[in-house]
Write an enzyme that holds these catalytic residues in place. Structure first.
Site, PDB file in Angstrom:
ATOM      1  N   GLY A  69      26.012  28.363  50.977  1.00 16.70           N
ATOM      2  CA  GLY A  69      25.446  29.362  50.073  1.00 16.70           C
ATOM      3  C   GLY A  69      23.995  29.700  50.326  1.00 16.70           C
ATOM      4  O   GLY A  69      23.365  30.365  49.506  1.00 16.70           O
ATOM      5  N   ARG A 101      32.088  44.935  51.742  1.00 19.57           N
ATOM      6  CA  ARG A 101      31.260  44.256  50.749  1.00 19.57           C
ATOM      7  C   ARG A 101      30.657  45.199  49.710  1.00 19.57           C
ATOM      8  O   ARG A 101      30.662  44.889  48.508  1.00 19.57           O
ATOM      9  CB  ARG A 101      30.147  43.445  51.430  1.00 19.57           C
ATOM     10  CG  ARG A 101      30.652  42.295  52.279  1.00 19.57           C
ATOM     11  CD  ARG A 101      29.514  41.508  52.903  1.00 19.57           C
ATOM     12  NE  ARG A 101      28.844  40.673  51.936  1.00 19.57           N
ATOM     13  CZ  ARG A 101      27.582  40.811  51.572  1.00 19.57           C
ATOM     14  NH1 ARG A 101      26.827  41.774  52.097  1.00 19.57           N
ATOM     15  NH2 ARG A 101      27.056  40.003  50.676  1.00 19.57           N
ATOM     16  N   CYS A 103      40.017  57.383  52.791  1.00 24.24           N
ATOM     17  CA  CYS A 103      40.453  58.217  51.674  1.00 24.24           C
ATOM     18  C   CYS A 103      40.408  57.424  50.370  1.00 24.24           C
ATOM     19  O   CYS A 103      41.430  57.086  49.774  1.00 24.24           O
ATOM     20  CB  CYS A 103      41.865  58.753  51.940  1.00 24.24           C
ATOM     21  SG  CYS A 103      42.371  60.009  50.751  1.00 24.24           S
ATOM     22  N   TYR A 134      30.605  38.234  56.900  1.00 22.22           N
ATOM     23  CA  TYR A 134      31.620  38.872  56.055  1.00 22.22           C
ATOM     24  C   TYR A 134      31.669  40.390  56.264  1.00 22.22           C
ATOM     25  O   TYR A 134      31.892  41.150  55.336  1.00 22.22           O
ATOM     26  CB  TYR A 134      31.371  38.529  54.577  1.00 22.22           C
ATOM     27  CG  TYR A 134      31.352  37.047  54.345  1.00 22.22           C
ATOM     28  CD1 TYR A 134      32.520  36.315  54.390  1.00 22.22           C
ATOM     29  CD2 TYR A 134      30.147  36.375  54.138  1.00 22.22           C
ATOM     30  CE1 TYR A 134      32.501  34.930  54.207  1.00 22.22           C
ATOM     31  CE2 TYR A 134      30.116  34.999  53.970  1.00 22.22           C
ATOM     32  CZ  TYR A 134      31.299  34.283  54.002  1.00 22.22           C
ATOM     33  OH  TYR A 134      31.292  32.918  53.847  1.00 22.22           O
TER      34      TYR A 134
END
EC number: 4.1.1.20
Length: 862
Positions: free
Chosen positions: A707, A782, A813, A842
């Protein structure tokens, strides 16, 4: 000798302002200036930065746990500061340290601490910091006298309040106090130093004024002393038009009246505690917000003498962790007394209501966690009482987004375009203050930050400095921001290489030197015995090869990730592979024991259902410390709202199952979230895990999770890795028999990667500009998934002036296919190359072929 006729000036200094020698030098200099002005300073101080969190951890430590490490770290922090200040720590704090150890022992024995005990423990932080500070001031020639705030501030008795509020969020009497002024006038010191945050009740017990309550203490003292002014010294120079840490274009608000400041503080501005306004407003005492790091800056002045700037929105604020209570019943329509009954239930449960909306069949109210100790049992009790006469339910977590200003009703027509940002948002509650000071929306918590950014761009992008609005955060701290940027924007130096890569289409590009530098950063944490790269962040083979050569291991969460490591490195020592499945089927655990050196268990189900798998096996157990951290609810990996980890109340059952299966717990793991840039997180994890050592006799390693965050926005400070190292070194010195592991994923790769995409089309609809790219959420999800912010620049026109604000969108779309909202760009044309920064983690790992479009390819620059 000071004169009794001298005007008092109350100065409050927060935790970051009292934690270093440099800050205390600033405090001493400012006090000398006040004395030279003919004033008498009264100083209110918080605990050292981070100490209150450590004391909280001490209170919450498991019964029989290892509290010594926490006490040792708290003592070492104060000893280190005392050494810098050159004051005698044993003389000043020797007895305090002994008292703290006694309290810590008590906490470890009694299990769940009472609010009364909780208050006694947390008060220690301020008592210790002020003792050091007063002695330092004396040592540098500022005549200072230390006073105990509990002998000067008395809590008001409030009926119908629960014990949490009584002891942990008390209110105090603050009318002018001739006795206090007389008592202080008898002293011969130039300066008085006391504590924020603490007071006493009628029984003489220590009580707290709520987290952030030092501001309130200072306001109480200013009112009691009828001070000339109150100065709040903190790490920002005032109130801004939005949170400047998130929006660098936010402007300093030079002048506010008390009501406007109250609204801002109540609705989420963290510079001031909301309860500090009323005492100074009642006494018409001006409040100045100043910055300890930059004492020369003008700051914000809050008073009753503010010019009429006309109808306008002055700021936008957001407040998270808001709980709503919705009450439905058709029987309330035209029923006399329904609201009295409903609010009687809130009163009976000691809860104050913030916002209220009503209709014929529903009443919805908000509970502000700053004003209420929202323990689960308290809310459950409220709902039980309400359900006796209506259908009541809890909604949350929510966020409040507020437009704050003057006469907002009169300019609603001008604000119409700005309200379009709420299109398709779920608005749970809409409130327009009777005072016409705010217009408030309650929305899903994960939408708040995005909405504030868009609203600020709509309402403030054209503002310039004047008598109300000062410089932007970027203008005030541009040099410091540039320093942060310089460390991370490697792509400026490799612009030509990147433009060449972009000629062949959208691409993720990774910079090898930056990857290596990040590995070196983590390896510089000497207390760590092993580092495992959490490869879900980025599993590109060339990235993995670089990390393998650097000697770190790999944390894998699926068989596919393990197989990729084994395929790339067939001779790898399997102890460099850590397998951490989550809600996985039985065969994956069997696979993990066969293929990986270590396996992490984060649920009791496998032990209950498949005990034979664990016979004579070593396992690491992931525990939930009960409280998560991170920039979004989807990345907070602790607490009841997260699916990860064994809960603390399951520990007894865990021990039984481990023994029955014949397994051996050799490690404990805790991970609380992602994107964290506060250095105490990992040492707190270590303390939490170490406190459980008596339950697991073969425990030898502590996995502190990952983290580690990186700065994503201009002005954000980077995680201080050196401080992380220092804190873990102190833990390791106290607990040398434990191995310490870390799992950095995002930290190692995020800043090393960018996404490149060419502009395909541009478009204007009304006042909104759109810049379309050749790839979108199929490559980078994200921003759409949880509002993540990525810096976006026009790499083709990097040195040209910013002339437009645009939505950066892709070809998918979906309306949500937006990579960036309201971004400033130069005039942009088809074929320009757009760079999306901090995209190494990510990004491609979470990409898809949605709409059957291929995501951006990957390239490593050596």
């Amino acid at each position: 000798m000071p004169s009794a006729s001298q005007e008092w000036i109350v100065l409050k200094f927060g935790g970051t302002s009292v934690s270093t020698l440099e800050r205390w030098k600033t405090i001493a200099e400012e006090l000398r200036k006040r004395i030279a002005e003919g004033a008498r300073p009264f100083v209110v101080c918080s605990a050292l930065s981070g100490i209150s969190n450590m004391l909280e951890a001490l209170v919450e430590a498991a019964p029989g746990g290892d509290y010594e490490a926490i006490v040792s770290e708290i003592e070492e922090r104060h000893r280190a500061l005392a050494a810098d200040l050159e004051v005698d720590v044993d003389e000043l704090l020797g007895e305090r340290f002994k008292e703290l150890e006694r309290l810590a022992l008590g906490a470890s024995l009694i299990g769940e601490a009472s609010p009364r005990f909780h208050a006694r423990v947390l008060a220690m932080g301020e008592l210790m910091s002020t003792s050091l500070g007063a002695a330092y001031l004396e040592s540098v020639g500022v005549s200072a006298s230390w006073r105990d705030a509990r002998q000067m501030l008395s809590a008001v008795h409030e009926p119908n309040i629960n014990l949490n509020r009584r002891y942990l969020s008390a209110a105090c009497e603050c009318s002018p106090d001739a006795g206090l002024k007389s008592s202080l006038a008898e002293g011969d010191a130039d300066v008085f130093v006391t504590q924020g945050f603490i007071a006493s009740d009628a029984e003489g017990d220590t009580v707290l004024l709520g987290r952030g309550g030092s501001d309130t203490s200072a306001a109480y003292f200013a009112a009691k002393l009828e001070a000339e002014r109150l100065e709040i010294w903190t790490d920002v120079p005032g109130m801004f038009s939005a949170n400047p840490r998130d929006i660098p274009s936010a402007r300093l608000l030079r002048q506010l009246d008390y009501d406007e400041a109250q609204e801002l503080a109540t609705m989420g501005a963290k510079v001031l505690h909301p309860r500090c306004i009323a005492p100074v407003r009642n006494g018409q005492i001006p409040l100045h917000i100043r910055c300890t790091q930059r004492p020369e800056l003008e700051g914000t002045v809050i008073s009753g003498e503010v010019p009429n700037f006309g109808a306008q929105v002055k700021a936008i604020s957001a407040k998270n962790d808001v709980t709503l209570i919705s009450m439905d019943t058709l029987g309330m329509w035209q029923q006399v007394g329904f609201l009295a009954d409903a609010f009687g239930a809130f009163k009976q449960n000691g809860l104050s209501v913030d916002l209220v909306t009503t209709s014929e069949a529903n009443v919805t109210v908000s509970l502000d966690p700053m004003a209420n100790a929202l323990e689960p049992q308290t809310v459950e009790g409220l709902l039980e009482d309400l359900n006796a006469f209506c259908d009541a339910r809890q909604i949350g977590p929510c966020a409040v987004v507020s437009l704050i200003g003057r006469n907002i009703r009169s300019i609603l027509d001008e604000l119409g375009p700005a309200f379009e940002v709420f299109d398709e948002q779920h608005i749970y509650l809409l409130s327009q203050a009777a005072s016409d000071l705010n217009l408030t929306f309650v929305v899903d918590e994960d939408q708040a930050q995005k909405l504030v950014r868009k609203l600020h761009a709509q309402l403030f992008s054209e503002r310039i400095s004047d008598k109300l609005f000062g410089p932007t955060w970027r203008e005030l701290f541009g040099g410091e921001m540039a320093e942060v940027a310089e460390r991370t924007l490697w792509w400026q130096d490799r612009r030509d290489d990147l433009l060449e890569v972009a000629e062949e289409g959208a691409a993720y590009v990774y910079d090898a030197p930056t990857l290596q530098q990040k590995v070196d950063d983590v390896r510089s944490i000497d207390a760590l015995d092993r580092v495992f790269y959490a490869m879900k962040a980025n599993s590109h083979p060339d990235v993995l090869r670089l990390f393998e050569k650097s000697g770190i291991g790999f944390e894998c969460v699926s068989p596919g990730e393990v197989e990729r490591i084994v395929e790339l490195f067939p001779d790898i020592d399997r102890e460099r592979i850590l397998f951490t499945p989550n809600f996985a089927p039985r065969d994956e655990y069997a696979f993990g024991f066969e293929q990986a050196g270590f396996l992490t268990l984060d649920n009791l189900h496998p032990l209950e259902a498949w005990p034979e798998l664990f016979a004579d096996k070593e396992v690491i157990v992931r525990l939930d410390p009960g409280r998560g951290r991170g920039h979004h609810k989807y990345v907070r990996t602790a607490g009841n709202q997260s699916k990860f980890g064994v809960a603390p109340n399951e520990l007894d059952r865990l021990s039984e199952l481990v023994e029955a299966a014949g397994a051996r717990v050799v490690g404990l793991h805790a991970h609380v979230g992602s994107g964290i840039r506060t250095a105490d997180t990992w040492s707190e994890n270590a303390l939490f895990l170490a406190s459980l050592r008596d339950r697991f006799p073969e425990l030898r390693l502590l996995n502190l999770g990952g983290g580690m965050g990186v700065p994503e926005r201009p002005g954000q400070r980077a995680l201080d890795v050196a401080e992380v190292s220092e804190r873990l070194a102190k833990f390791k010195a106290a607990q040398p028999d434990f191995e310490l592991w870390l799992e950095p994923g995002r930290y190692l790769v995020a800043q090393a990667g960018v996404l490149l995409a060419r502009v395909t089309q541009t478009k204007q609809k009304g006042d909104i500009n759109y810049v379309g790219l050749e790839t979108g959420m199929n490559s980078l999800i994200r921003p759409a998934l949880y509002g993540a912010y990525h810096e976006i620049v026009n790499l083709s026109r990097l040195d040209e002036p910013m002339t437009m604000t645009a939505e950066i969108v892709g070809p998918i779309c979906e309306t949500g296919d937006v990579l960036g909202h309201a971004r400033r760009l130069p005039a942009t044309e088809e074929g320009d190359v757009i760079l999306v920064g901090t995209a190494g983690a990510y990004g491609r790992a979470m990409s898809s072929q949605y709409n059957l479009r291929q995501p951006a390819r990957e390239v490593l620059l050596k």
